[in-house]
Design a protein around this motif. Structure first.
Motif, short mmCIF file in Angstrom:
data_model
loop_
_atom_site.label_atom_id
_atom_site.label_comp_id
_atom_site.label_asym_id
_atom_site.label_seq_id
_atom_site.Cartn_x
_atom_site.Cartn_y
_atom_site.Cartn_z
N ILE A 1 34.73 -15.39 10.20
CA ILE A 1 33.98 -14.54 9.36
C ILE A 1 32.43 -14.78 9.04
CG2 ILE A 1 33.97 -13.34 7.33
CD1 ILE A 1 36.96 -12.98 7.38
N ILE A 2 32.45 -16.21 8.38
CA ILE A 2 31.26 -16.72 8.14
C ILE A 2 30.34 -16.57 9.38
CG2 ILE A 2 30.02 -19.03 7.42
CD1 ILE A 2 31.51 -17.37 5.18
N SER A 3 30.89 -17.22 10.55
CA SER A 3 29.98 -17.35 11.71
C SER A 3 29.48 -16.18 12.32
CB SER A 3 30.80 -17.94 13.03
OG SER A 3 30.76 -19.24 12.85
N VAL A 4 30.37 -14.94 12.29
CA VAL A 4 30.05 -13.61 12.49
C VAL A 4 28.97 -13.16 11.71
CG1 VAL A 4 30.76 -11.24 13.05
CG2 VAL A 4 32.14 -13.23 13.64
N VAL A 5 29.08 -13.22 10.44
CA VAL A 5 28.13 -12.83 9.18
C VAL A 5 26.69 -13.64 9.52
CG1 VAL A 5 27.46 -12.93 6.94
CG2 VAL A 5 29.67 -12.22 7.57
N ARG A 6 26.77 -14.80 9.82
CA ARG A 6 25.70 -15.36 10.38
C ARG A 6 25.12 -15.01 11.26
NH1 ARG A 6 24.55 -21.01 9.02
NH2 ARG A 6 26.59 -21.45 8.64
N PHE B 1 20.80 -11.09 13.73
CA PHE B 1 20.33 -9.78 14.80
C PHE B 1 19.84 -8.85 13.75
CE2 PHE B 1 24.36 -10.22 17.51
CZ PHE B 1 23.56 -10.88 18.60
N LEU B 2 20.01 -8.97 12.47
CA LEU B 2 19.39 -7.97 11.66
C LEU B 2 18.18 -8.42 11.17
CD1 LEU B 2 22.59 -6.80 9.29
CD2 LEU B 2 21.20 -5.65 11.05
#
Lengths: 509, 319
Positions: B276-281, B286-287
């Motif tokens: 989860i932390i990696s995907v958020v990062r 991307f954002l």
């Protein structure tokens, strides 16, 4: 106008209170008249503390009324009870030791001395001084609570309770005294009692104590409780210790209840022996022998040293004098892990704290003390664990939805059976039962007695301290009576030779 | 008031929430940037997660005890410096040395905690300072780049096996071993028991102090391993190499559903939390969120996750 016609200062009317698995109070009605000291006696579990907690706003009744001056009220919290004129002096002293006497007396009520958020300490301490004068204590209100002796702290608590007078605007106070004498010396008790008597003009008191002589001495009227109900209400002048005791116990000893016909004679083999066993501040020169299949009951009041003795045997407080011999070898039990390795198992009084890991499953709790035996190559044999736990659930009739249910969700009786299963699973040969039926209802108690009889028949030896003398006598083969840290009396208690309670009480107090 | 976190199904909600969150996040990022779901990107995601996961897996044991290990990032950084300084002389021995230092640091934290009865957040905070200063002093306060010749020793980290990056394999091995340790051994059971009810564990004869020390050793050793892997990936050692990893590591454990108050949790959940932390990062990248602003998000996520995972009806007082 007679006193009886005056409105009661405080009443409980037909109050009921239930906890999971226990009907703690059954239609309890108690009246406290203005200026009266009402004594409340009963065995542990009779409901005294539940009454006190309802009167002090900690618990709310399930049904029934609380009335102050004849008017129904609700006491939502201890603070709410305070504002309605009910003060408390508890056994576990509630002063904050790192604060001064004055700060303690007005803790939470500093507003009257506060302007713009700043406390006027001079006013507060002057007021504290006046409160202390009410109980005739001449100490500097700026001294720290921790520098006072127990008796003076008790007086400060009393002075603190009396500050409620100002809050209720001259209304009548009721002060709850819960075991206020347990840490006091005789001379200090005399002073406390004298103060209480002198304060009767300002307040009523409810007095709870284990010491029946003190209750008789201080109270005007006495309520006797048993199994959650009030069984007698009598003027102190008409009461005496044997009569009160008879009322507290109620029935004469019921042999059947304790499964006496199942009690087998113990064997000759000594499994544990204490020779002059001592622990500084706990007990001194304790001698006894425990045999295979024997139940050794230890009787004594709070402070007799019996609690410390059980903790020492369980490894929480290693002895510092004398000898302890287990299985023929002298041992020093420095840690509960050492006790477990020696085959000693401890069923603690604080079941939910020390008996079980409430947030682990039934299975994990049952195997916790003997997990190593369930492993191969360092891994827990999960299937075998499950099978083993299921056999224990069956053998002890533990009511649980599954082996994976958290112990949190079991009733008290089933929790206790999980604790017993844990120790029987270790193949422990000596069980220390520290108040094993505390908080259990009658049915669960009987199941525990049944298990106790079955395992002693198999040769397991048991040391038991009980909430009641009745249980101690009913269960035991031998009873030791402790007082002031020493064994004062020892008697055979096998079927046919069971001592009477009075035979033991005379050595206890 | 019955919210999903206090009602009768609260426990089930808590158990599945992290995995559901991960799936939703991946779908959201995948929709925004379809290349995110390509195998190559996912392998990159797994590689990026490995170091974080190794750190988080170690501290999971300490958190399940009810303690905390704040020395993770200093230990990982020190390990990277030790490798960078000694790999030329010691070869593979430099990894053993770095990881051995991790074990010793964990032993010291653990002993200070159980023998001197100092709370673990203090002992590990103090040890963290000691480790950080040590790394500064021995590195001469600079980053040390690995020489070309030394990089051969890093092949097990930087290379690929059958198309799978070594770092993922290392992470997977840690996952399997830590999972078995946590769910199938007496050690794992005792850790959960101590975290959920230390007095009962102690009274049952569990050698509480010993297992606590083991947990700190494990946490610190895995932190050192993470530092070794990080040094390999970045081909350098530096006293600040893992400087921003403490917060995400602890966030990963808690986001996965392991309770900060101890007793409840698993390595599997920590893996989900790390992902989860990696995907958020990556999503933030991307954002276009500034990389230095990311800890603002992780800090917020940590507090929200703790608030959700603690069942306050069972814990009246939190200090």
């Amino acid at each position: 106008m007679t006193i009886a016609a005056a409105p009661y200062a405080l009443s409980l009317v037909n109050v009921n209170k239930r906890f999971p698995g226990v009907h703690a109070l059954k239609d309890v009605t108690i009246h406290i008249r203005p200026g009266e000291v009402v004594g409340l006696v009963g065995e542990n579990g009779a409901g005294k503390s539940t009454v006190m907690k309802i009167l002090s706003g900690v618990y709310q009744p399930d049904s029934g009324e609380i009335e102050i001056g004849g008017k129904a009220v609700s006491l939502a919290s201890a603070y709410d009870a305070n504002t309605k004129g009910i003060g408390m002096v508890f056994q576990e002293q509630s002063l904050l030791l790192n604060l001064t006497v004055g700060e303690n007396i007005y803790l939470g009520n500093e507003a009257q001395f506060t302007r713009f958020g700043i406390v006027n300490w001079r006013d507060l301490y002057a007021a504290a001084k006046r409160q202390l004068a009410k109980v005739h204590v001449d100490i500097d209100p700026r001294s720290l609570a921790e520098d006072l002796d127990f008796a003076t702290r008790q007086m400060v608590e009393l002075a603190k309770a009396l500050t409620l007078e100002d809050q209720v605007g001259g209304g009548h106070l009721v002060i709850l005294l819960d075991e206020p004498t347990s840490v006091l010396e005789r001379a200090e008790i005399d002073i406390l009692f004298a103060r209480v008597r002198a304060l009767k003009a300002r307040a009523s008191f409810v007095f709870v104590s284990h010491r029946l002589d003190e209750v008789l001495e201080l109270s005007d009227r006495i309520y006797v409780m048993k199994d959650g109900a009030v069984v007698a209400d009598l003027p102190a002048a008409e009461a005496n210790i044997p009569a009160l005791h008879q009322l507290m116990v109620g029935r004469s000893l019921q042999a059947e209840y304790y499964r006496e016909p199942l009690q087998r004679p113990y064997r000759d083999e000594v499994v544990l022996e204490a020779k002059g066993l001592s622990l500084a501040g706990g007990f001194t020169g304790v001698d006894f022998m425990l045999h295979r299949g024997e139940i050794l009951g230890i009787a004594g009041v709070v402070g007799s040293g019996r609690e410390e003795l059980t903790r020492t045997l369980a490894g929480f407080a290693p002895h510092d004098g004398g000898q302890l011999i287990v299985g023929g070898r002298e041992v020093h039990i420095t840690d509960p892990a050492v006790a477990v390795d020696l085959g000693l198992a401890y069923v603690p009084r604080e079941r939910r704290l020390e008996g079980l890991v409430l947030f682990l499953s039934v299975a994990a709790n049952v195997t916790l003390a003997d997990l190593q035996r369930l492993t191969s190559y360092g891994l827990i044999k999960v299937a075998e664990e499950k099978r083993l736990v299921k056999t224990w659930i069956e053998r002890l009739n533990i009511k649980t939805p599954s082996v994976n249910t958290l112990c949190l969700n079991l009733s008290g009786g089933n929790q206790q059976k999980v604790v017993l299963a844990k120790w029987l699973n270790t193949k422990a040969q000596i069980l220390i039962l520290d108040h094993p039926t505390r908080g259990l209802d009658v049915g669960a108690k009987e199941e525990v007695y049944e298990i106790v009889r079955a395992i002693t028949a198999e040769g397991i030896a048991i040391i038991v301290t009980s909430d009641t003398l009745e249980e101690t006598i009913g269960l035991s083969h031998t009873v030791l009576v402790m007082r002031d840290g020493e064994v004062r009396f020892s008697t055979d208690a096998q079927p046919g030779h069971k001592p009477r309670q009075v035979d033991l009480i005379q050595h206890m107090v | 008031m019955a919210t999903p976190f206090t009602g009768p199904n609260a426990d089930r909600t808590r158990r599945w929430l992290p995995l559901a969150t991960l799936v939703i996040l991946m779908v959201v990022v995948g929709v925004m940037q379809p290349t995110f779901l390509y195998p190559a990107t996912l392998l990159q995601l797994a590689s990026d997660t490995a170091v974080l996961f190794i750190l988080a897996a170690g501290v999971t044991f300490v958190i399940m005890l009810g303690g905390i290990d704040l020395s993770l990032q200093s230990m990982a950084s020190l390990a990277s410096v030790v490798v960078a300084l000694t790999v030329a002389q010691l070869g593979y021995g430099s990894f053993v040395l770095a990881i051995g230092i991790g074990a010793v640091a964990g032993l010291l934290s653990g002993l200070a905690h159980v023998k001197l009865k100092v709370p673990s957040f203090i002992t590990t905070l103090a040890i963290s300072g000691v480790l950080f200063s040590t790394a500064l002093v021995i590195s001469g306060e600079r980053s040390i780049t690995l020489g070309e010749a030394d990089r051969n020793y890093q092949a097990w980290i930087t290379g690929s096996f059958f198309g799978i990056p070594g770092v993922i394999i290392i992470g997977f091995v840690v996952f399997v071993l830590a999972s078995v340790l946590q769910s199938r051994t007496p050690f794992g059971r005792y850790i959960a028991a101590i975290g959920a009810g230390e007095p009962a564990a102690y009274a049952s004869g569990v050698r509480v102090s010993r297992y606590k020390v083991y947990a700190f050793i494990l946490s610190s050793t895995l932190a050192a391993l993470a530092g070794v892997v990080l040094a390999g990936r970045l081909a350098s050692g530096s006293p600040t190499l893992a400087a921003e990893m403490l917060l995400p590591s602890i966030a990963a454990v808690v986001v996965g559903g392991t309770a900060i108050t101890g007793g409840v949790g698993s390595i599997w959940q920590t893996l989900v939390g790390s992902l989860i932390i990696s995907v958020v990062r990556i999503g933030m990248t991307f954002l276009g969120v500034n990389i230095f602003a990311q800890n603002i998000v992780f800090g917020t996520v940590l507090i929200v996750a703790v608030a959700i995972t603690i069942d306050r009806s069972k814990i009246p007082i939190v200090k």
